[in-house]
Design an enzyme around this catalytic site. Structure first.
Site, PDB file in Angstrom:
ATOM      1  N   HIS A  46      18.892 -22.288 -31.493  1.00  0.00           N
ATOM      2  CA  HIS A  46      19.025 -21.033 -30.752  1.00  0.00           C
ATOM      3  C   HIS A  46      19.243 -19.859 -31.705  1.00  0.00           C
ATOM      4  O   HIS A  46      18.600 -18.808 -31.579  1.00  0.00           O
ATOM      5  CB  HIS A  46      20.188 -21.143 -29.767  1.00  0.00           C
ATOM      6  CG  HIS A  46      20.463 -19.896 -28.997  1.00  0.00           C
ATOM      7  ND1 HIS A  46      19.928 -19.659 -27.747  1.00  0.00           N
ATOM      8  CD2 HIS A  46      21.228 -18.812 -29.290  1.00  0.00           C
ATOM      9  CE1 HIS A  46      20.345 -18.471 -27.313  1.00  0.00           C
ATOM     10  NE2 HIS A  46      21.140 -17.948 -28.236  1.00  0.00           N
ATOM     11  N   GLU A  47      20.144 -20.036 -32.684  1.00  0.00           N
ATOM     12  CA  GLU A  47      20.445 -18.931 -33.598  1.00  0.00           C
ATOM     13  C   GLU A  47      19.281 -18.644 -34.538  1.00  0.00           C
ATOM     14  O   GLU A  47      18.962 -17.480 -34.805  1.00  0.00           O
ATOM     15  CB  GLU A  47      21.720 -19.234 -34.388  1.00  0.00           C
ATOM     16  CG  GLU A  47      22.963 -19.390 -33.535  1.00  0.00           C
ATOM     17  CD  GLU A  47      23.221 -18.178 -32.643  1.00  0.00           C
ATOM     18  OE1 GLU A  47      22.839 -17.052 -33.033  1.00  0.00           O
ATOM     19  OE2 GLU A  47      23.805 -18.363 -31.571  1.00  0.00           O
TER      20      GLU A  47
ATOM     21  N   HIS B 185      16.698 -16.530 -32.864  1.00  0.00           N
ATOM     22  CA  HIS B 185      16.977 -15.091 -32.855  1.00  0.00           C
ATOM     23  C   HIS B 185      16.406 -14.425 -34.105  1.00  0.00           C
ATOM     24  O   HIS B 185      15.833 -13.334 -34.043  1.00  0.00           O
ATOM     25  CB  HIS B 185      18.487 -14.839 -32.799  1.00  0.00           C
ATOM     26  CG  HIS B 185      19.077 -14.866 -31.422  1.00  0.00           C
ATOM     27  ND1 HIS B 185      18.566 -14.122 -30.370  1.00  0.00           N
ATOM     28  CD2 HIS B 185      20.157 -15.528 -30.924  1.00  0.00           C
ATOM     29  CE1 HIS B 185      19.304 -14.320 -29.292  1.00  0.00           C
ATOM     30  NE2 HIS B 185      20.266 -15.182 -29.600  1.00  0.00           N
TER      31      HIS B 185
ATOM     32  N   GLU C 273      17.987 -13.520 -25.195  1.00  0.00           N
ATOM     33  CA  GLU C 273      18.746 -14.767 -25.099  1.00  0.00           C
ATOM     34  C   GLU C 273      17.884 -15.883 -24.521  1.00  0.00           C
ATOM     35  O   GLU C 273      17.896 -17.013 -25.019  1.00  0.00           O
ATOM     36  CB  GLU C 273      19.994 -14.562 -24.244  1.00  0.00           C
ATOM     37  CG  GLU C 273      21.098 -13.779 -24.933  1.00  0.00           C
ATOM     38  CD  GLU C 273      21.715 -14.525 -26.109  1.00  0.00           C
ATOM     39  OE1 GLU C 273      21.591 -15.764 -26.172  1.00  0.00           O
ATOM     40  OE2 GLU C 273      22.298 -13.861 -26.971  1.00  0.00           O
TER      41      GLU C 273
END
Length: 305
Positions: free
Chosen positions: A124-125, A128, A185
């Site tokens: 997820h990070e 980004h 997100e």
């Protein structure tokens, strides 16, 4: 005649179009990847200078191993990847700055539970950063405020590390992540799911991880009051993306799964390893305040996350 700042803003709008990886969503980004990567490296040093990096193998080892598997499928040879664990059992967070500078706070270990859950967090990070969400957010803010001189100053002098820290949600309180937009997100959830699957981690574990996060968060605000998707929306989206992710997972070399230690900062470091031999846990027995040795699991799917 347009003022210089307005001309710069117009030129930036004409050349600043980009597309996010995997989703191909159109983006407005006004900063070059090279400059963004330099800023990420500087900001990362600023974070580390105010944090306690835990370099112990039992803590940083799984972060490094999972991170490097994800980095191999991220397809960013220009990134100089670095993965560190920051000793802070109260922070259930992680972040990835431009150029592949990644940190995980030890407070998220009990929620991740295993390297499969850690792959959800890191995927997820990293997503980004791959989708350049921080640069996109900075660009949106600049355009919204562009009376001319602000954007001109940005493009002429470049932002400092404090600016990029704020854009990536680190701001003045290092380690306390501020929200991206709901779109960003959700996009990070989607891209992260595909990255972990390509790296050989079972994407079905993402649902269990976010359910644990929901329980840990307690009551969350309604979705329309939050820049994050609601837990229900997030789970529905992951369910919809799972068939795509499973195709990647089935074609990948599956990663082994290790249980993570529950970390309680310096207390764990003060206990001799021989005195901790009894502290093996099953998947459901992680708790704050105890450091447990790793248990390598042989099965390909970690049902707990």
């Amino acid at each position: 005649m347009l003022r210089r700042g307005a001309r710069v803003a117009l030129a930036a709008l004409l050349v600043g179009c980009a597309a996010a990886p995997y989703t191909r969503r159109s983006q407005l980004i006004l900063i070059s990847p090279e400059e963004e990567n330099k800023l990420g490296a500087r900001a990362f040093q600023q974070v580390l200078g105010k944090s306690h990096v835990d370099g112990r193998e039992q803590v940083n080892g799984p972060v490094e191993r999972v991170g490097q598997r994800l980095a191999r499928v991220a397809e960013r040879p220009d990134y100089k990847w670095r993965f560190v664990a920051i000793d802070d059992p109260k922070q259930q967070n992680a972040f990835c700055l431009p150029g592949g500078k990644v940190a995980v706070y030890t407070g998220i270990f009990p929620l991740a539970e295993s390297t499969n859950g850690l792959a959800v967090v890191l995927g997820h990070e990293i997503a980004h950063a791959l989708a350049r969400h921080g640069a996109e957010r900075m660009s949106q803010g600049l355009v919204a405020q562009a009376g001319g001189s602000l954007l001109g100053a940005w493009l002429g002098g470049g932002p400092g590390p404090n600016t990029i820290l704020a854009a990536y949600g680190l701001g003045a309180q290092l380690g306390v992540l501020l929200p991206y937009s709901r779109t960003q997100e959700s996009e990070a959830d989607h891209i992260g799911l595909l990255l972990m699957a390509r790296a050989g981690y079972d994407p079905r574990g993402a649902l269990a991880f976010w359910q644990r996060m929901e329980r840990a968060a307690g009551g969350a605000p309604p979705e329309f009051l939050s820049t994050h998707p609601s837990h229900g929306t997030r789970e529905q989206q992951i369910q919809a993306w799972l068939p795509e992710a499973m195709r990647y997972y089935e074609a990948s070399a599956h990663a082994g799964v290790e249980l993570l230690p529950a970390i309680a900062g310096a207390m764990a470091r003060s206990i001799p390893r021989s005195d901790r031999a009894h502290e093996f846990f099953t998947c459901n027995r992680f708790r704050a305040g105890v450091s447990a040795p790793f248990l390598v699991l042989s099965f390909p799917y970690d049902a707990t996350g």
